[in-house]
Design an enzyme around this catalytic site. Structure first.
Site, PDB file in Angstrom:
ATOM      1  N   HIS A  22      -3.519  -4.874   0.478  1.00 43.38           N
ATOM      2  CA  HIS A  22      -2.929  -5.407   1.722  1.00 43.38           C
ATOM      3  C   HIS A  22      -2.914  -6.935   1.687  1.00 43.38           C
ATOM      4  CE1 HIS A  22      -2.583  -1.693   4.077  1.00 43.38           C
ATOM      5  NE2 HIS A  22      -3.592  -1.293   3.323  1.00 43.38           N
ATOM      6  N   CYS A  53       0.830  -1.201   0.000  1.00 42.29           N
ATOM      7  CA  CYS A  53       0.000   0.000   0.000  1.00 42.29           C
ATOM      8  C   CYS A  53       0.876   1.266   0.000  1.00 42.29           C
ATOM      9  CB  CYS A  53      -0.979  -0.039   1.158  1.00 42.29           C
ATOM     10  SG  CYS A  53      -2.440   0.945   0.814  1.00 42.29           S
ATOM     11  N   GLU A 109      -1.367  -8.981   3.381  1.00 40.24           N
ATOM     12  CA  GLU A 109      -1.295  -9.619   4.707  1.00 40.24           C
ATOM     13  C   GLU A 109      -2.670 -10.036   5.222  1.00 40.24           C
ATOM     14  OE1 GLU A 109      -0.856  -6.471   4.025  1.00 40.24           O
ATOM     15  OE2 GLU A 109      -1.490  -5.126   5.630  1.00 40.24           O
TER      16      GLU A 109
HETATM   17  N1  GLN Z   1      -1.867   6.718   2.859  1.00 37.18           N
HETATM   18  C1  GLN Z   1      -1.954   6.018   1.638  1.00 37.18           C
HETATM   19  C2  GLN Z   1      -3.303   6.220   0.960  1.00 37.18           C
HETATM   20  O1  GLN Z   1      -4.224   6.664   1.586  1.00 37.18           O
HETATM   21  C3  GLN Z   1      -1.700   4.540   1.830  1.00 37.18           C
HETATM   22  C4  GLN Z   1      -2.757   3.873   2.622  1.00 37.18           C
HETATM   23  C5  GLN Z   1      -2.296   2.590   3.231  1.00 37.18           C
HETATM   24  O2  GLN Z   1      -1.114   2.309   3.252  1.00 37.18           O
HETATM   25  N2  GLN Z   1      -3.201   1.819   3.772  1.00 37.18           N
HETATM   26  O3  GLN Z   1      -3.453   5.932  -0.194  1.00 37.18           O
END
Ligand code: GLN
Length: 628
Positions: A580, A434, A582
Site C-alpha cells: 500500500h 494490493c 499510499e
Molecule cells: N484481498 C486481497 C488479499 O487479501 C487484497 C488485500 C488488499 O487489497 N489489501 O490479498
C-alpha cells in the site's frame, strides 16, 4: 538536543510532593495503599511534557488534524514529539473494522492496524509510528484482565480507579520514555461526556496532578455554531461542552474553537467567561481551504508559543532547525495554495465509492503529488459493484489515469479486471494497489497468456488456474502462519525497470542488485509462484520481489523503447504493488508511484506540456526511464 529541564540523577528531585509520594508506590498494588501507579523504568519526572487534546460538543471536527498540526509546530522547533491516540472502542485494533463505517485501516510499519488518524500524524509529522502510539479500551482491558489472572494485582479488587487508570498513565509514560519525547501529544477519541472514554479523561486528570504544575497542558477543542437563520455565532453548545470537561475535574488551559468563520471577539469572551480560560488563550480555528494551512494559522494565532510557555519549553528550542523546517513547509504550502497549470482526471474503482474516508490515504497521496506537479487532480469514484464488466471502456472515458485500490471479497472484481484490461490495451496510465496488483495479474493471465479461467481463489475458490492464491506455506517461510501479511517489509527492485526509475532516490547509494525499498503490506493472497515463469515469458515484468523468497511484490509493463521489450507488450505507465504505497505518501516526500501516475496522466491530458514543468521529467521527455 538541549538538556532536560529538570536535570537530576535523582528522579524525584524538584518534583511536587504528590509525585514523590506516588513514585515511592511505583508499580505496587499493596494492601496498605490506595495507589496503583506503575512507573516505567528510566522515567524522569519533568523531562517529558504532555499536551492532552479533548473534544467537546461533537466529534469529527478535526481533533487529529489540530493535534498533529500543533505537534508539527513543536517538532519543527527541534522538539521530539510523540503522539498517542486513545480510542474508546473495545476492539483490540482496527483490523476488523469496516472501512465504510470507520474510514480506512491504516497499517503501521510494525504491523499494527490502526485508524486513519494515525495517518494524519505520520503525514504531518513525517514520522513513523508504532504500537505505542495507538491504544484502545480493548487493549487496556485485555492487559488488566491478563494481569489479574496472573495475580498481578496482589489480591486487590481490581477497579477502574486506580487500576485501569494506572495502566493508561503507564502507557503514556512508557511512550514518553521509549521515544525520549520532549512532548507527548495525547488525543482522546470521541467527545467529553461519552461513557467509553470517561476512564481516559480520569486517568489524564490524575496525570496532571502527579506530574505537577507546568508539565501537562490541557487543550479543549470545541465548536462554535453559526446557524444560517441567525447569521451570528452562538457559543451555548461550546459552553455546555466545556462545562462537561470541568465537571470531570479538568480545567483546560487552552481552547481551540472550531468554526466556519473566524471566531469573533465576543464569542471568545463568552467562552472565556464560562470556562475560566483567559480570552487570549481562546483561539479561533476556523475552516481553511486546506488542512496544510492549519499549522501556520495556529502559529499566527500564537498557539505554539502559548503552549511552550505553559510547559516551560522555550529553553529546549532549536532556532536553526525551525528556520529550515519552516522554509521547507512553506514551499509546499505555497504549491498547495497556488493556481494550478494542469488539470487531469483520475478514476478510482472501489466498493466503498460512497465514502471518501475509506480511501483517505490515497486521496492524500494524490493530493501531495498534485501540488508538487502543479496540477488540479479531479478524483472520480467508480463503483464497480454497480458496473457491468463489459462497460469498462464507457466507465473510464475521459480519465487520464486509473487506480484500482486495495479491497477484500469478490464484489466488483470482474469489473475491476475489465478496467485493468481497458487500461492495459489503450495505454491509459494504471496504478494497481494490493488487490489492484492482483487484478492486473489475473487480467494478464487471462487476456495475454490466454488462461481464460485464471482467477484469484479469493473470489473463485475452485479456480482452475489460481494465479492468485492464499498459499499458507509461503507465509510460514516468513513466520506468519496462514494469516494476513502485515506491516513494513523490504522489496528488492529489479534494475532498469520503471520501478527502479521511480524509486531512484531511495535506491541511491545501495549495492547494485541488492537495492531495496520498504513498503507496508496488508494482504492474504499473493501470486502463485508456479505461475511466475509463464507470466514473465508472456512479457509481464515483476520489478519488485521479496529479497529472498518467490513472493512477487511489484509488477509492470515495460515502457515503449525499453531495451529488451521489442515484440512484447509495452505501456506508457502500467505498474502495480502488492503493498500500500499510499500509507507512505508524505507532503514533503510524495510517494513515487503516485508521482509517476499523476505525471503520466499529465502527459496524456496535455501531450504538448513543457517537460520542464513536470517531474519526473524523463516520463515526459522520452516516455521511459533513463537506463544505466
Ligand atoms: N484481498 C486481497 C488479499 O487479501 C487484497 C488485500 C488488499 O487489497 N489489501 O490479498
Amino acid at each position: 538536543m538541549p538538556p532536560a529541564q529538570n536535570p537530576s540523577s535523582d528522579p524525584a528531585a524538584g518534583v511536587p510532593n504528590a509525585t514523590q509520594d506516588l513514585l515511592s508506590e511505583a508499580g505496587h498494588a499493596t494492601q496498605d495503599s490506595e495507589f496503583f501507579n506503575p512507573i516505567p523504568p528510566g522515567y524522569v519526572p519533568g523531562r517529558h511534557k504532555y499536551v492532552v487534546v479533548f473534544g467537546t460538543v461533537l466529534s469529527g471536527i478535526g481533533k487529529g488534524i489540530f493535534s498533529s498540526s500543533l505537534a508539527k509546530l513543536l517538532k519543527d522547533k527541534g522538539l521530539k514529539v510523540a503522539p498517542i491516540k486513545m480510542e474508546g472502542y473495545l476492539n483490540i485494533d482496527s483490523g476488523t473494522l469496516n472501512p465504510y463505517r470507520h474510514g480506512e485501516v491504516f497499517v503501521l510499519d510494525d504491523g499494527l492496524e490502526t485508524d486513519m488518524d494515525l495517518g494524519t500524524y505520520e503525514r504531518l509529522l513525517d514520522q513513523d509510528l508504532g504500537r505505542g502510539n495507538y491504544v484502545t479500551s480493548g487493549q487496556i482491558f485485555q492487559k488488566v484482565l491478563q494481569k489479574e489472572r496472573a495475580g498481578g494485582y496482589l489480591g486487590r479488587d481490581v477497579q477502574m480507579i486506580p487500576h485501569v487508570t494506572g495502566e493508561v498513565k503507564y502507557m503514556v509514560r512508557d511512550l514518553a520514555v521509549k521515544r525520549d519525547a520532549d512532548v507527548v501529544f495525547i488525543e482522546v477519541g470521541g467527545t467529553v461526556g461519552d461513557y467509553e472514554n470517561a476512564f481516559y479523561i480520569e486517568a489524564l486528570r490524575q496525570l496532571a496532578f502527579e506530574e505537577g504544575e507546568g508539565n501537562v497542558c490541557y487543550v479543549a477543542l470545541t465548536y462554535v455554531i453559526e446557524p444560517p437563520a441567525l447569521g451570528e455565532q452562538k457559543t451555548k453548545a461550546a459552553q455546555l461542552g466545556l462545562k462537561k470537561l470541568l465537571e470531570a475535574g479538568v480545567q483546560p488551559h487552552v481552547i481551540a474553537a472550531r468554526a466556519k468563520n473566524p471566531v469573533e471577539e465576543g464569542a471568545k469572551q463568552k467562552i472565556a467567561m464560562f470556562s475560566n480560560v483567559p480570552t487570549e488563550r481562546v483561539f479561533s480555528m476556523h475552516d481553511r481551504a486546506s488542512i496544510y494551512n492549519i499549522p501556520e494559522s495556529l502559529r499566527e494565532e500564537g498557539m505554539d508559543r502559548g503552549v511552550l510557555t505553559m510547559l516551560d519549553l522555550h529553553g529546549r528550542l532549536d532556532a536553526k532547525h525551525e528556520d529550515r523546517a519552516r522554509a521547507q513547509w512553506h514551499g509546499f504550502v505555497k504549491k498547495v495554495n497556488a493556481k494550478r497549470k494542469f488539470r487531469v482526471r483520475i478514476g478510482l474503482t472501489g466498493k466503498y465509492a460512497a465514502l471518501r474516508d475509506a480511501y483517505a490515504s490515497i486521496d492524500k497521496a494524490v493530493e501531495h503529488c498534485a501540488a508538487h506537479l502543479n496540477t488540479d487532480v479531479q478524483f472520480d469514484w467508480i463503483d464497480t459493484t454497480k458496473m457491468a464488466a463489459a462497460h469498462a471502456s464507457q466507465a473510464l472515458e475521459g480519465f487520464h489515469g486509473v487506480i484500482v485500490p486495495g479491497g477484500f471479497g469478490h464484489r466488483g472484481t470482474e469489473s475491476k479486471i475489465s478496467c485493468v484490461q481497458h487500461c492495459r490495451e489503450t495505454g491509459l496510465p494504471y496504478l494497481g494497489i494490493c488487490l489492484g496488483f492482483q487484478m492486473a495479474v489475473v487480467d494478464f493471465a487471462r487476456h495475454v497468456v490466454g488462461l481464460a479461467d485464471a482467477a484469484s481463489t479469493e473470489f473463485e475458490p475452485n479456480a482452475k488456474n489460481p494465479v492468485i492464491d492464499i498459499l499458507p506455506e509461503q507465509k510460514k517461510i516468513e513466520g506468519l502462519g496462514g494469516n494476513m501479511r502485515l506491516g513494513g517489509k523490504d522489496v528488492l527492485i529489479k534494475p532498469g525497470t520503471l520501478a527502479a526509475a521511480l524509486y531512484a532516490d531511495q535506491l541511491q547509494g545501495q549495492k547494485p542488485n541488492q537495492q531495496t525499498i520498504r513498503q507496508r503490506f496488508r494482504h492474504r493472497y499473493e501470486v502463485d509462484p508456479n505461475a511466475i515463469a509463464t507470466l514473465e515469458k508472456a512479457g509481464l515484468v515483476f520489478s519488485g520481489r521479496h529479497p529472498s523468497q518467490p513472493i512477487m511484490q511489484m509488477l509492470e509493463l515495460p515502457q515503449p523503447g525499453t531495451p529488451g521489450s521489442e515484440g512484447r507488450p509495452t505501456h506508457p505507465f502500467f505498474i502495480g504493488g502488492q503493498f500500500h504505497p499510499e500509507l507512505l505518501g508524505r507532503p514533503l516526500k510524495p510517494e513515487p508511484l503516485f508521482m509517476g501516475l499523476v505525471a503520466a496522466a499529465i502527459k496524456r491530458a496535455h501531450p504538448d506540456a513543457d517537460p520542464t514543468d513536470i517531474s519526473p521529467r524523463w516520463l515526459v521527455e522520452s516516455g521511459r526511464p533513463p537506463t544505466g
